[in-house]
Motif scaffolding. Structure first.
Motif, short mmCIF file in Angstrom:
data_model
loop_
_atom_site.label_atom_id
_atom_site.label_comp_id
_atom_site.label_asym_id
_atom_site.label_seq_id
_atom_site.Cartn_x
_atom_site.Cartn_y
_atom_site.Cartn_z
N HIS A 133 0.82 -1.20 0.00
CA HIS A 133 0.00 0.00 0.00
C HIS A 133 0.87 1.27 0.00
CE1 HIS A 133 -3.56 2.39 0.58
NE2 HIS A 133 -3.06 2.96 1.67
N GLU A 134 2.01 1.20 0.67
CA GLU A 134 2.90 2.36 0.74
C GLU A 134 3.42 2.76 -0.64
OE1 GLU A 134 3.09 -0.27 2.59
OE2 GLU A 134 2.54 0.50 4.58
N LEU A 178 0.81 4.72 -2.40
CA LEU A 178 0.78 6.08 -1.88
C LEU A 178 1.94 6.90 -2.45
CD1 LEU A 178 -0.10 5.44 1.88
CD2 LEU A 178 -1.65 5.95 -0.02
N ASN A 217 1.10 8.03 -5.97
CA ASN A 217 0.22 9.19 -6.04
C ASN A 217 0.95 10.47 -5.63
OD1 ASN A 217 -2.62 9.73 -6.75
ND2 ASN A 217 -2.72 10.65 -4.71
N SER A 218 1.91 10.35 -4.72
CA SER A 218 2.72 11.52 -4.33
C SER A 218 3.56 12.00 -5.51
CB SER A 218 3.62 11.16 -3.14
OG SER A 218 2.86 10.83 -2.01
N TYR A 247 -13.34 13.28 1.64
CA TYR A 247 -13.26 12.21 2.64
C TYR A 247 -14.44 12.30 3.61
CZ TYR A 247 -11.94 10.16 7.11
OH TYR A 247 -11.95 9.45 8.29
N TYR A 268 -9.76 8.83 -0.47
CA TYR A 268 -8.56 8.68 0.34
C TYR A 268 -8.84 9.10 1.77
CZ TYR A 268 -5.56 8.02 -3.79
OH TYR A 268 -4.97 7.54 -4.93
N HIS A 318 -5.66 11.26 6.65
CA HIS A 318 -4.22 11.28 6.91
C HIS A 318 -3.41 11.05 5.64
CE1 HIS A 318 -5.02 6.91 7.03
NE2 HIS A 318 -3.73 6.77 6.74
N GLU A 319 -3.97 10.31 4.68
CA GLU A 319 -3.26 10.11 3.41
C GLU A 319 -3.30 11.37 2.55
OE1 GLU A 319 -4.71 6.62 1.48
OE2 GLU A 319 -3.91 5.25 3.01
N MET A 371 -0.62 13.46 3.85
CA MET A 371 0.66 12.85 3.50
C MET A 371 1.01 13.12 2.04
SD MET A 371 2.29 10.11 1.88
CE MET A 371 1.04 8.85 1.66
N PHE A 372 0.01 13.03 1.15
CA PHE A 372 0.25 13.32 -0.27
C PHE A 372 0.77 14.74 -0.46
CE2 PHE A 372 -3.27 10.11 -1.40
CZ PHE A 372 -2.35 9.09 -1.51
N SER A 428 4.39 15.16 1.15
CA SER A 428 5.44 14.46 0.39
C SER A 428 5.63 15.08 -0.99
CB SER A 428 5.09 12.98 0.27
OG SER A 428 3.82 12.80 -0.34
#
Length: 852
Positions: A369-370, A373, A376-377, A476, A487, A490-491, A494-495, A498
């Protein structure tokens, strides 16, 4: 007060649309309150990529029907124009009208410019004027069909009764127009042309309605075709009376009301309207910009500027046409930047929601999964850098070109790990293809990252990522309540974080590598013999001799018979004085120099230009600030005789009585003499630092380039000296360094000047330059420009400058003629910063560039 009908009409044209739009929104406020963002998210996710591509194609096909307006227009004028040009011209005109509008002037201007080589301007304008009313004849026919219930929309009309007179008025437009033209006879427009234009108009409006139906069908609605077309007609009439390009706002609200009454959820209607604006307006406009980049080349724009015909023909056309012409003249540079910016925004929209595809589900089941992510970043980072690099692409810098290649690679990596999507892949590939096709136009090396540009980029990045966080969190909140795929919060954070870090690291690393492997140099170092040859053979000016200091670089003409001397500090290139050498080459030399300076991303300034050359620099876009005035003494009339010069005569006689002598020695100088000169110079400096750039300093190599005048006492001890500064003009002399022992006799400066004047007269010189009195009569009055007052404070108060107080008063005793000297700086650039940079150069302090 005199009644001005024209002014009232102008004001009414501005106020009336605002009142109409406000009224329409007031009427639809209840419907607006019920909008659901959650339904919009779900509707967007339901559309597969292939369907979206088909919707784009249908929108482009609908816009393409307007080609026949131009085809029949030119046929009525009996002129032959290549079909390809007609298609492109019509696309540009109609897509610009949809976005820019100006009451059709945008399209009129485009047609006039591109068809001008094939038909006389007045005939063309007249034909376009008669064609213009028929553009809404198709909507008039459809409105009549709606009133006849062929395309039913009575529910909307009964709900919003104020729409009845609107649609009735539009329905009667076409018959009234026919009656009017038939009464005027064949002198206006032929019936066959009216019929053809009206058929095209009917096809245009009907095809636009079909596009809307296709969009709603793709979103899963089951509303009948006739119902959708009926509501579309009512909404189009509301948009028409608002007089806003494309009916933005009014059309959308009325259509939303009508489809709600047909049982379609608000979120789906909203999504459909957004897609409609995209496929029928925005994408065609981008294509129109691309077409215009091809068609509006330099010769076309030059032709329009030389012989403008639109301005005098249409009310307020002159102003609007000039604004449009300015845009069209730069559209070739604007196109790629705009498309890259839109690509970045598109990536923003695609990255905010998880992909709804079988590829993503397949990858989600097999990859960590990471890693998804991270993909997408990378994708979001690419979108961010597309937006931030758009201005540099507009400026055509090579650094931005190479950065875009790398950013696109990261976007493709992100797409590969999150599942390829036709839309996202098309966005990136379009940017790559256009950048590659335009690579030959990238002639500038870079743009410097100044503090102002850094702040702008940071603000744009904040808006981009801040908007991503805001809408991502909103999606969300709405989507997680009913199981819509979104999403987690928290993601989303994070996007954004990052992407910002990746973008910053990528930019810093890339700039470092670019500067390491690409180090273009402006000009060349001092070539002593080359500079001497130019000055002795072609001549120079009062500042030319400072070239031998060796603290500046040189830019020579192609022939090598003239040069510019300059220094670089921070992001500025400070040119010293006017060019030296052959005057016939000066204009071309300055043009080449400025072009190279701007290609490297520097800001040019010119320090101490002469007044007679200001018109030349004005043509290159410079403003001016008066630095001060130079004292020019006429040697043929100067004398110490007379009551007015009694003080000078007394000093001369006293120095002669005391046995003090003055001699002029020529280079090369012995080491012993140079040591004596250095002793005097060090005593005069008293521990202060030397200056530079526009002021000479003690340098043995520099001193050996010209004679020196030396004053000695009766014991042959050196009291002071002055270094000659040849102007490389017949009969003209100046000095640079003038230094003496602080404990020497009073009046030594005047004594040295008087003796030097005697020497100059004996040698046949007719003009002597005593140097500048900085800020003489500049910024002293309270009515002076504030920039001049600030500059005066900078010059007179900054600690590393010489004190200029009293300089003019001292030189006035020699009865000189005063000539102005000026600083030239770019328009829209800070005068204060330019002066600060010049003073730092004079004090031998150079600023470093922040991330050049």
């Amino acid at each position: 007060m005199r009644f001005n009908k024209q002014r009232v009409l102008t004001v009414a044209k501005i106020i009336l649309p605002i009142i109409l739009i406000a009224f329409i929104f007031y009427q639809g406020q209840n419907e607006l309150r019920s909008l659901s963002l959650k339904e919009s998210i779900r509707a967007i996710q339901q559309i597969p990529s292939w369907k979206f591509i088909l919707l784009i194609v249908s929108g482009l096909a609908a816009v393409a029907t307007m080609f026949f307006y131009d085809f029949f227009l030119l046929r009525s004028l009996q002129v032959k124009v290549p079909i390809g040009l007609i298609f492109r011209a019509s696309w540009i005109a109609n897509s610009f009208n949809g976005i820019i509008g100006f009451g059709g002037l945008a399209g009129m201007g485009v047609r006039t410019a591109l068809y001008r080589p094939f038909v006389e301007g007045t005939r063309l304008l007249k034909a376009i004027g008669w064609m213009a009313p028929t553009l809404i004849s198709g909507l008039s026919i459809l409105s009549a069909l709606s009133l006849l219930n062929v395309f039913p929309a009575f529910e909307v009309l009964d709900l919003k009764k104020w729409l009845w007179p609107v649609i009735i008025g539009v329905a009667f437009f076409f018959p009234v127009y026919l009656l009017f033209t038939f009464r005027r006879g064949s002198s206006s427009i032929r019936p066959s042309s009216i019929a053809l234009y009206s058929l095209v108009s009917l096809a245009e409006w009907f095809s636009a309605g079909v596009v809307v139906y296709f969009i709603l069908a793709a979103l899963g609605t089951d509303v009948s075709f006739s119902k959708v077309i009926g509501v579309f007609i009512i909404a189009a009439t509301a948009g028409l009376i608002s007089m806003v390009p494309g009916g933005f706002g009014s059309f959308d609200l009325v259509f939303l009301i009508g489809m709600q009454r047909a049982g379609v959820e608000e979120g789906i209607v909203l999504t459909g309207l957004l897609i409609y604006r995209l496929v029928y307006y925005l994408i065609p406009f981008v294509i129109g910009v691309i077409f215009s980049a091809r068609e509006f080349s330099g010769p076309v724009v030059k032709m329009i500027e030389d012989k403008p015909i639109v301005g005098p023909s249409v009310e307020v056309g002159g102003v609007i046409w000039r604004l449009q012409l300015r845009f069209l003249s730069k559209v070739r540079h604007f196109t790629l930047a705009l498309i890259t910016l839109l690509a970045g925004i598109a990536i923003w929209g695609l990255a905010i929601l998880p992909p709804n595809s079988t590829q993503y589900e397949y990858l989600e089941a097999r990859l960590p999964h990471e890693l998804l992510l991270l993909a997408n970043s990378f994708f979001l980072m690419a979108g961010l850098l597309y937006v931030l690099l758009a201005p540099s692409l507009y400026r055509r810098t090579k650094r931005s070109l190479y950065m875009i290649y790398g950013v696109s690679a990261f976007a493709l990596i992100g797409m590969a790990l999150r599942g390829f999507n036709l839309i996202s892949l098309s966005v990136v590939l379009i940017v790559l293809v256009l950048v590659t096709m335009s690579r030959s136009a990238f002639h500038r090396e870079r743009t410097l990252i100044t503090t102002t540009r850094l702040i702008r980029a940071a603000f744009a990045g904040f808006l981009y990522l801040g908007g991503f966080i805001f809408f991502g969190y909103a999606f969300y909140t709405l989507g997680s309540a009913d199981g819509t795929k979104v999403y987690p919060a928290h993601e989303i954070f994070m996007f954004a974080a990052s992407a910002a870090i990746f973008a910053l690291v990528y930019t810093l690393v890339f700039i470092r590598l670019f500067n390491t492997f690409n180090q273009p140099v402006l000009g060349e170092k001092l070539d002593l013999q080359k500079v001497k040859d130019v000055l002795t053979e072609e001549g120079g000016n009062y500042l030319s001799h400072l070239a031998f200091l060796g603290d500046k670089r040189f830019f020579f003409s192609e022939s090598g018979r003239s040069f510019i001397q300059f220094s670089q500090t921070g992001n500025r290139i400070m040119m010293l004085g006017d060019p030296s050498g052959n005057p016939e080459e000066h204009s071309q030399l300055i043009a080449c120099f400025l072009r190279r300076v701007e290609d490297l991303g520097y800001i040019p300034n010119i320090y101490q230009i002469q007044a007679q050359n200001m018109s030349l620099y004005h043509d290159f876009g410079f403003n001016f600030f008066k630095l001060g005035e130079e004292a020019i003494v006429d040697m043929t009339t100067f004398t110490v005789s007379g009551k007015k010069r009694a003080g000078l005569r007394s000093i001369k006689n006293r120095f002669e009585r005391e046995g003090m002598t003055f001699e002029v020695v020529s280079p090369p100088f012995s080491e012993a003499l140079l040591d004596q000169l250095r002793d005097v110079s060090d005593e005069w400096l008293g521990g202060k630092s030397e200056k530079g750039f526009s002021l000479g300093y003690f340098n043995e190599s520099y001193l050996n380039q010209a004679p020196i005048g030396i004053m000695r006492d009766a014991n042959q001890q050196m009291l002071g000296f002055m270094t000659f500064m040849p102007a490389y003009q017949e009969g003209v002399l100046s000095i640079d360094l003038m230094r003496f022992r602080p404990d020497g006799p009073n009046g030594i400066m005047d004594a040295m000047f008087i003796r030097l004047f005697d020497y100059a007269t004996e040698q046949g010189y007719h003009t002597f330059n005593m140097g500048m009195a900085p800020l003489s009569s500049v910024g002293e009055d309270e009515t002076s420009f504030w920039q001049e007052r600030v500059a005066a404070d900078v010059f007179n108060n900054i600690r590393y400058m010489y004190s200029f107080t009293g300089l003019r008063r001292y030189k006035e005793k020699y009865d000189p003629k005063w000539e102005g000297r000026y600083l030239a700086y770019r328009k829209r650039q800070s005068l204060t910063i330019a002066i600060l940079k010049a003073t730092r150069l004079i004090s031998k302090k150079k600023d470093r560039i922040l991330l050049p």
